[in-house]
Write an enzyme that holds these catalytic residues in place. Structure first.
Site, PDB file in Angstrom:
ATOM      1  CG  ASP A  10      28.033   6.482 -33.999  1.00 40.97           C
ATOM      2  OD1 ASP A  10      28.552   6.756 -32.890  1.00 40.97           O
ATOM      3  OD2 ASP A  10      26.921   5.931 -34.096  1.00 40.97           O
ATOM      4  CG  ASP A  59      27.499   5.556 -25.852  1.00 40.95           C
ATOM      5  OD1 ASP A  59      27.518   4.843 -24.831  1.00 40.95           O
ATOM      6  OD2 ASP A  59      27.134   5.143 -26.967  1.00 40.95           O
ATOM      7  CE  LYS A  61      27.334   1.236 -25.073  1.00 40.74           C
ATOM      8  NZ  LYS A  61      27.660   2.178 -26.152  1.00 40.74           N
ATOM      9  CG  HIS A  63      32.238  -3.097 -16.767  1.00 34.95           C
ATOM     10  ND1 HIS A  63      31.602  -4.128 -17.425  1.00 34.95           N
ATOM     11  CD2 HIS A  63      32.410  -3.525 -15.496  1.00 34.95           C
ATOM     12  CE1 HIS A  63      31.402  -5.135 -16.592  1.00 34.95           C
ATOM     13  NE2 HIS A  63      31.888  -4.794 -15.416  1.00 34.95           N
ATOM     14  CG  ASP A  64      38.489  -0.730 -14.431  1.00 34.87           C
ATOM     15  OD1 ASP A  64      38.850  -1.495 -13.511  1.00 34.87           O
ATOM     16  OD2 ASP A  64      39.247  -0.391 -15.352  1.00 34.87           O
ATOM     17  CB  ILE A  65      37.961  -1.850  -9.539  1.00 35.81           C
ATOM     18  CG1 ILE A  65      39.075  -0.855  -9.818  1.00 35.81           C
ATOM     19  CG2 ILE A  65      38.396  -3.261  -9.909  1.00 35.81           C
ATOM     20  CD1 ILE A  65      40.299  -1.050  -8.926  1.00 35.81           C
ATOM     21  CB  THR A  68      39.397   2.327 -11.921  1.00 33.68           C
ATOM     22  OG1 THR A  68      40.472   1.690 -11.251  1.00 33.68           O
ATOM     23  CG2 THR A  68      39.842   2.771 -13.298  1.00 33.68           C
ATOM     24  CB  THR A 119      20.847  -3.916 -28.778  1.00 33.65           C
ATOM     25  OG1 THR A 119      21.821  -2.948 -29.136  1.00 33.65           O
ATOM     26  CG2 THR A 119      19.757  -3.259 -27.982  1.00 33.65           C
ATOM     27  NE  ARG A 181      18.212   2.097 -38.674  1.00 31.05           N
ATOM     28  CZ  ARG A 181      19.063   2.467 -37.708  1.00 31.05           C
ATOM     29  NH1 ARG A 181      18.710   3.394 -36.829  1.00 31.05           N
ATOM     30  NH2 ARG A 181      20.254   1.920 -37.621  1.00 31.05           N
ATOM     31  N   GLY A 210      21.239   7.573 -35.171  1.00 32.75           N
ATOM     32  CA  GLY A 210      22.499   7.784 -35.893  1.00 32.75           C
ATOM     33  C   GLY A 210      22.283   7.848 -37.388  1.00 32.75           C
ATOM     34  NE  ARG A 211      23.877   2.786 -38.493  1.00 31.67           N
ATOM     35  CZ  ARG A 211      23.918   1.485 -38.218  1.00 31.67           C
ATOM     36  NH1 ARG A 211      24.537   0.665 -39.057  1.00 31.67           N
ATOM     37  NH2 ARG A 211      23.355   1.016 -37.126  1.00 31.67           N
TER      38      ARG A 211
HETATM   39  O1  C5P Z   1      23.015   4.453 -36.601  1.00 35.37           O
HETATM   40  P1  C5P Z   1      22.121   4.038 -35.472  1.00 35.37           P
HETATM   41  O2  C5P Z   1      20.838   4.825 -35.400  1.00 35.37           O
HETATM   42  O3  C5P Z   1      21.890   2.549 -35.431  1.00 35.37           O
HETATM   43  O4  C5P Z   1      22.961   4.436 -34.164  1.00 35.37           O
HETATM   44  C1  C5P Z   1      22.568   4.078 -32.874  1.00 35.37           C
HETATM   45  C2  C5P Z   1      23.589   4.519 -31.881  1.00 35.37           C
HETATM   46  O5  C5P Z   1      23.226   4.029 -30.605  1.00 35.37           O
HETATM   47  C3  C5P Z   1      24.992   3.999 -32.158  1.00 35.37           C
HETATM   48  O6  C5P Z   1      25.905   5.003 -31.733  1.00 35.37           O
HETATM   49  C4  C5P Z   1      25.106   2.776 -31.302  1.00 35.37           C
HETATM   50  O7  C5P Z   1      26.416   2.510 -30.895  1.00 35.37           O
HETATM   51  C5  C5P Z   1      24.261   3.185 -30.092  1.00 35.37           C
HETATM   52  N1  C5P Z   1      23.727   2.080 -29.309  1.00 35.37           N
HETATM   53  C6  C5P Z   1      22.893   1.100 -29.825  1.00 35.37           C
HETATM   54  N2  C5P Z   1      22.429   0.092 -29.025  1.00 35.37           N
HETATM   55  C7  C5P Z   1      22.768   0.053 -27.716  1.00 35.37           C
HETATM   56  C8  C5P Z   1      23.611   1.039 -27.181  1.00 35.37           C
HETATM   57  C9  C5P Z   1      24.071   2.046 -28.005  1.00 35.37           C
HETATM   58  O8  C5P Z   1      22.572   1.153 -31.003  1.00 35.37           O
HETATM   59  N3  C5P Z   1      22.282  -0.904 -26.943  1.00 35.37           N
END
Ligand code: C5P
Length: 232
Positions: A10, A59, A61, A63-65, A68, A119, A181, A210-211
């Protein structure tokens, strides 16, 4: 499909992303590219990361007709990504059209997975704004089943839902799970979190992290810790 750790890149732009990926001299992590990076850099960022030897989960995501989404998926299939996604709320017709668009003339295609409920949406919001009056778990399972019936390969869900999804949709139906985490880490804005080891126990197929990796003092060590806990 083996278990793997997907690193959510990200970042705001290519320079930052490549500086991060350059730190990995021994392994080639599976990379998630989200809307921010894709919209900033365009499809070339996908080609560049792919050329460096990484697998990619795009990623976006969709969402359309159905028409498309089918055409958009056809374009994405040319990018040679490994996983793409859409919203199950787009209906079975949209998901089937997406699969058709994604399938290349030689019959190959990237894996296609569905977002059930974000989420960031809780039950109160689901009832008052989306006008869905069922318990969250039931909604997630119903959307997952409709994705499975449409022929999709899996869903994005919490590790806490992975067991139930496998039970209802089959052991081979993929669960790709963010919200991970380390036991000694900071949860940040994620509400329902598990450790990589717990995600493994709960049956997740892929964890999206991610983080805890991108913001670690030593991202490579954090990635290795994730792999060790989740893959073993
Ligand atoms: O930094 P972190 O570990 O929270 O990153 C989680 C990644 O997963 C982010 O890119 C976030 O947009 C994605 N994500 C999420 N929950 C979802 C769908 C995608 O945290 N339901």
């Amino acid at each position: 499909m083996g278990k793997d750790v997907i690193v959510a890149c990200d970042f705001a732009g290519a320079e930052e992303t490549f500086a991060f990926l350059d730190r990995f001299t021994e392994e080639k992590p599976f990379v998630k590219i989200g809307m921010e990076l894709f919209y900033a850099e365009g499809p070339q960022i996908v080609r560049d990361i792919k050329a460096r030897g990484h697998k990619i989960f795009l990623d976006l995501k969709l969402h359309d007709i159905p028409n498309t989404v089918q055409k958009a998926m056809r374009v994405l299939s040319n990018l040679d990504v490994d996983i793409v996604n859409l919203h199950a709320a787009g209906t079975g017709a949209m998901m089937r059209a997406a699969l058709e668009g994604l399938t290349r003339p030689d019959g190959t295609r990237p894996l296609l997975i569905a977002v059930t409920q974000l989420t960031s949406t809780d039950e109160v919001t689901m009832r008052s704004e989306l006008l869905i009056g069922l318990p969250m778990e039931e909604v997630v399972i119903r959307y997952a089943r409709s994705a499975a019936q449409a022929g999709l390969d899996g869903v994005v869900c919490s590790p806490l839902e992975a067991g139930k999804v496998h039970e209802k949709c089959g052991a081979d139906f993929l669960t790709v799970t963010p919200g991970v985490r380390f036991a000694d880490g900071d949860a940040g804005d994620q509400k329902r979190v598990t450790t990589p080891a717990q995600a493994k126990e709960l049956g997740s197929d892929y964890i999206v992290v991610g983080r805890p990796i991108t913001r670690a003092v030593d991202p490579v060590a954090a990635y290795r810790r994730c792999v060790k806990e989740f893959v073993g």
